[in-house]
Design an enzyme around this catalytic site. Structure first.
Site, PDB file in Angstrom:
ATOM      1  N   GLU A 142      -3.211   3.939  -4.204  1.00 26.58           N
ATOM      2  CA  GLU A 142      -4.468   4.667  -4.096  1.00 26.58           C
ATOM      3  C   GLU A 142      -5.623   3.951  -4.807  1.00 26.58           C
ATOM      4  O   GLU A 142      -6.269   4.489  -5.692  1.00 26.58           O
ATOM      5  CB  GLU A 142      -4.293   6.087  -4.626  1.00 26.58           C
ATOM      6  CG  GLU A 142      -3.370   6.899  -3.722  1.00 26.58           C
ATOM      7  CD  GLU A 142      -3.095   8.303  -4.223  1.00 26.58           C
ATOM      8  OE1 GLU A 142      -3.053   9.228  -3.397  1.00 26.58           O
ATOM      9  OE2 GLU A 142      -2.908   8.473  -5.441  1.00 26.58           O
ATOM     10  N   GLU A 164       5.411   8.332  -0.055  1.00 21.47           N
ATOM     11  CA  GLU A 164       5.420   9.612  -0.753  1.00 21.47           C
ATOM     12  C   GLU A 164       5.536  10.708   0.300  1.00 21.47           C
ATOM     13  O   GLU A 164       4.818  10.697   1.301  1.00 21.47           O
ATOM     14  CB  GLU A 164       4.146   9.838  -1.580  1.00 21.47           C
ATOM     15  CG  GLU A 164       3.984   8.905  -2.759  1.00 21.47           C
ATOM     16  CD  GLU A 164       2.715   9.184  -3.558  1.00 21.47           C
ATOM     17  OE1 GLU A 164       2.179  10.315  -3.457  1.00 21.47           O
ATOM     18  OE2 GLU A 164       2.263   8.270  -4.271  1.00 21.47           O
TER      19      GLU A 164
END
Length: 969
Positions: free
Chosen positions: A426, A496
């Site tokens: 991220e 994820e």
């Protein structure tokens, strides 16, 4: 012991400057040695500098001068802290938790003036046998977030990159005794902008500090290349070394010069069969033990292949955590993580979002886990400004990014468990990430590169996503996701998914079915391994906001498959069942015949020779026959039909259960450990029946019906025999919302917990419409509805009895335009706590289960205390339901359901549970509240991912269900 450092003759570059410009410098630091391979031991001397250090905390980076680093400084009045450790967990300041918000103004590379700074001081002597010749290296394995280091008054340099190793050459500065090691650590630095990693901000020297003797001719950097050819069964070994030497592997008869290639027959390394060969790298001055695993990783035919075979990752994301010491982990804690993973069928770890302690990778090599090794990089906080000024797209920061990539790759390159490099997490997109990918590809072309944020896969070799819905994952599996051609030709990973926050995650089995149905879908990594709760004497475990943080993200830091103390959650038990490597499917003939069972080997490499199989038959939950089951030693991917013995002829509901267990002790679990199981019905259930023979008898403010008495005005059940019942036994539609019910603030208005509260289901009102005593029944008519709405549930409770037993039939009819599902639908009542000791039931167990989390629910007869029925999530919420219950015995009552039901029993009301924010808020009362639910809404993982699939919604519709109550005999 005195902590006054003795004076020395060292006069070079003493600590005299108070400049703190380096703190906000975007460079990775100065004075450190180039990164190199890390090895656990050698025959060269080493000295651990872990232990008690003197410590002084200052509020700003320049609050104190640097004289503390000079010989002769008296630190006797300072505090003490443990190294490795975080000072905020040792009574100095407080931890801070944020998910992606920076806890300081976003003005890169500037950081606040209020910058907690910890000065650390350690005085040490060299061992008597420390060699007088050669050099020495001082190694720091992890310091958050920026450090300046002195030895004997000489400044060695500065570094950033909290979870990466840094070394200094110090041989020329060492004295036989009285060496003064001084380390100034700043909580905030330019490096903090690169470490916004959804975890506690915890400054300190939190990994090992070691002094290493470097003899003349010692090993410097080396790279073990150990490939495997699955076609020939041969491995090729080459060890490149900065210093010439020889490599020996006695078991293979290898004795070769560094840089030379040797090809020999070998057994390959995999996460399922982690075969390691012991070797030695010897130079003229040092011998370094090697643990060599031969394996080849490649992206071929659009798939990640190891040793020529595609692999299916059944993984977890793992932050490093301990509830007392934070990210300062000892060897036993790391080993416990690996053993728990292996025992729960986990085969892969993504090291979110930084390289782990190096000893963890040693364990992955030895026990067998696939590893995605992730760089110490995340800049998530820049998303709030549309990624403007993001460091990964700013050339000034590229040297720091490359330094972090190099320190990860060089440190960990010799671990066979590391099969994929990850650029970080991220951090948006930008030129810096491209530079990192290019460097890694050039340095180590033997492993693919991963980064979820690279939507076009320009820089990466794997297409990765987070929290994609089941529907989207299926489209990707079918190749219908679109995107650039390169991406469409790459394997897919959910790096994820299945957010394991609180009760959940739900929908794991539905994801796994997709992974197994489409080759391109190569599995995923559940978020995440452990709840990051901090042990607290009153709260149980603390989370964000419990330390007075200005900005925080609450209990979002508690989203793991194990609780902070590493107790497995129901989510981990469910995951173990979903990903079990042996599929056991019953083909039994109904009506009592045993039939066959289909055994499928779902391993990627291993055969089933290490497993033993056993069968058992249960009637009404009790085992009536059992024995071993001969199963062929199936190779990976093979399946076989195995005949079961004829079951005994017994009346009742019969099931067959087949288990696969370890046949012998292994390094990670003992003989008999259950690896997989399957259960299937052979005969149907006999539902409870009751022929009404008693009639309601009106009395003085009470109505008697068989063994029960009711309030004549309200129709509320008061007693069954001598057992008192409180709460009226009324319709129940509310549950204490789970983290996954509540969802995340950035999600759409489909968060059911929010919709339920907006509608007012948590404060539904019960209106009594009629109490009718006539014929053989007592009928109570009610309407349950939230204030301010026209919708409601018209409910009829019809009571009948045969004189000894009592039957309740509940009929529910929705009224109005219902646009949301219900949290639950059932009845609840109270029993005196003094009458409830243990609870016995026939149904699913031993742990909790909900509609989309009940794969691990095994039908049987179970018994538990009320405490054992409660699941202690860090933030209290709906928990503890047992699914598919046929009957329960509690507080002297026996309750049978038609159909099966969900059972929950607890020492507090749903309202008290809903209001609690920590475990310590739950105080047992005088009443045990029993919930008998016809239905529960699904769980999903909408605390960050998707909600439950539509088939797990509990929509209001005309419904009828019954219970038969009697005294336990």
């Amino acid at each position: 012991m005195s902590f006054r450092a003795p004076a020395t003759d060292c006069t070079a570059s003493t600590a005299s400057t108070a400049s703190t410009d380096y703190v906000e410098d975007v460079s990775p630091g100065s004075g450190t040695l180039p990164p190199r391979a890390r090895y656990a031991s050698s025959d060269a001397k080493s000295l651990s500098l872990n232990g008690k250090w003197r410590f002084r905390l200052s509020p700003t980076a320049d609050a104190e001068d640097d004289v503390f680093a000079e010989p002769g400084y008296d630190a006797g009045g300072w505090a003490e802290v443990s190294v490795p450790g975080h000072w905020v967990l040792q009574g100095h300041g407080s931890p801070i938790y944020t998910n992606h918000l920076y806890p300081f103004p976003v003005d890169p590379p500037r950081v606040p003036t209020e910058n907690p700074t910890g000065d650390h001081l350690r005085v040490f002597d060299l061992p008597a046998d420390w060699p007088a010749d050669g050099d020495a290296v001082l190694r720091f394995d992890g310091v958050e977030s920026c450090a300046r280091v002195w030895l004997n008054g000489t400044r060695l340099g500065e570094f950033k990159g909290s979870r990466l190793p840094h070394e200094f050459a110090v041989g020329h500065l060492l004295e036989p005794s009285g060496n003064v090691l001084a380390v100034r650590v700043h909580q905030w630095s330019a490096g903090s902008y690169l470490e916004d990693q959804d975890q506690w901000w915890l400054p300190g020297v939190f990994r090992d500090v070691t002094l290493l003797h470097r003899p003349a001719g010692c090993v410097l950097d080396f790279f073990v290349h150990a490939s495997y050819d699955h076609l020939t069964g041969e491995g090729t070994l080459r060890v490149d070394s900065d210093v010439d030497g020889r490599v020996t592997v006695p078991e293979l008869g290898v004795d070769a010069a560094t840089g030379a290639s040797v090809t020999v027959p070998v057994e390959p390394w995999s996460a399922e069969v982690p075969r390691l060969y012991d070797g030695v790298l010897a130079t003229s001055g040092e011998r370094v033990p090697l643990r060599i695993g031969f394996r080849t990783v490649a992206v071929e035919d659009g798939l990640i292949k190891v040793n020529g075979r595609p692999v299916l990752f059944k993984g977890v994301n793992r932050h490093e955590w301990h509830p007392d010491t934070g990210r300062a982990l000892d060897a036993e804690t790391m080993r416990e993580d690996v053993l728990l993973m292996k025992r729960h069928n986990v085969n892969a770890v993504r090291t979110s979002h930084y390289p782990p302690h190096p000893a963890f990778l040693d364990l992955c090599d030895a026990y067998g886990l696939w590893v995605i090794d992730e760089c110490d990089l995340e800049t998530h906080g820049f998303t709030g400004q549309g990624w403007r000024d993001n460091p990964v797209d700013d050339d000034r920061w590229t040297p720091a990014l490359l330094d972090r990539a190099a320190r990860m790759v060089e440190r960990d390159k010799n671990h066979p468990s590391v099969v994929i490099w990850s650029l970080g997490n991220e951090a948006g997109t930008g030129r810096g990430l491209t530079a990192m990918a290019e460097w890694i590809h050039g340095r180590d072309p033997s492993r693919p590169v991963h980064y979820e944020g690279d939507a076009t896969c320009r820089d990466t070799d794997v297409y990765a996503r987070m929290y994609a819905s089941h529907e989207e994952v299926e489209r990707i599996g079918r190749g219908l996701d679109g995107g650039p051609r390169k991406r469409r030709e790459l394997p897919f990973l959910l790096c994820e998914y299945a957010h394991a926050m609180g009760n959940g995650p739900g929908g794991l089995a539905d994801y796994q079915r997709l992974f197994e149905a489409h080759d391109r879908l190569q599995g995923g990594f559940v978020w995440e391994w452990i709840d990051h709760g901090i042990r607290h004497p009153e709260l149980g475990f603390a989370y964000g906001g419990d330390f007075g943080e200005e900005l925080h993200d609450g209990n979002f830091v508690c989203d793991g498959l194990v609780f902070p103390d590493r107790t497995p959650s129901p989510g981990l038990v469910e995951y173990k069942k979903v990903i079990e490597p042996v599929r056991i499917e019953g083909r039994g003939a109904r009506g009592g015949a045993g039939g066959t069972v289909r055994i499928t080997n779902r391993y990627d490499f291993a055969g089933l020779s290490a497993l033993a199989f056993a069968w058992s038959y249960q009637v009404d939950g009790e085992i009536v026959a059992s024995g071993p089951l001969p199963v062929p030693a199936l190779a990976a991917g093979e399946a076989a039909e195995v005949k079961l013995p004829e079951p005994p002829r017994r009346p009742g509901e019969m099931h067959a259960t087949v288990r696969a267990v370890l046949a012998v002790d292994t390094a990670w679990a003992p003989r008999g450990h259950v690896v997989a199981w399957g259960q299937f019905p052979l005969t149907g259930r006999r539902v409870p029946s009751l022929t009404p023979t008693a009639a309601p008898v009106p009395g003085d403010r009470r109505v008697t019906l068989g063994p029960a008495s009711f309030d004549a005005r309200t129709g509320a059940l008061l007693t069954v025999g001598d057992i008192e019942v409180t709460g009226g036994l009324r319709l129940d539609v509310w549950r204490a919302t789970t983290d996954n019910d509540d969802g995340a603030p950035w999600q759409s208005d489909t968060r059911h917990g929010v919709l339920w509260r907006t509608l007012g289901l948590h404060r539904a009102q019960h209106r009594l419409d009629a109490v009718e005593a006539g014929g053989d029944a007592l009928t109570v008519r009610t309407r349950v509805a939230p204030a301010g709405c026209e919708i409601g549930l018209a409910t009829v409770h019809r009571w009948t009895s045969d004189g000894e037993r009592l039957r309740l039939t509940v009929s529910v009819r929705p009224e109005g335009d219902w646009r949301v599902p219900l949290p639950r639908l059932g009845v609840r009542f109270g029993l005196p706590a003094a009458t409830v000791d243990r609870v016995r039931w026939f149904g699913g167990g031993p742990g909790e289960a909900y509609p989309d989390t009940k794969c691990a629910s095994l039908l049987g007869r179970w018994e538990a205390t009320l405490e054992e029925l409660h699941t202690p999530y860090v933030r209290p919420q709906e928990n503890g339901a047992r699914a598919d219950v046929r009957w329960v015995e509690i507080g002297g009552l026996r309750i049978e359901g038609d159909p099966e039901f969900f059972l929950t029993a607890r020492r507090w009301t749903t309202e008290q549970l809903d209001a609690a924010r920590h475990r310590g808020d739950l105080v047992p009362g005088d009443t045990v509240w029993v919930h008998l639910d016809h239905g529960q809404h699904g769980i999903g993982s909408q605390s960050c991912g998707p909600g439950p699939l539509p088939r797990y919604f509990l929509w209001p519709r005309p419904t009828e269900f019954s219970f038969v109550l009697s005294r336990v005999r």
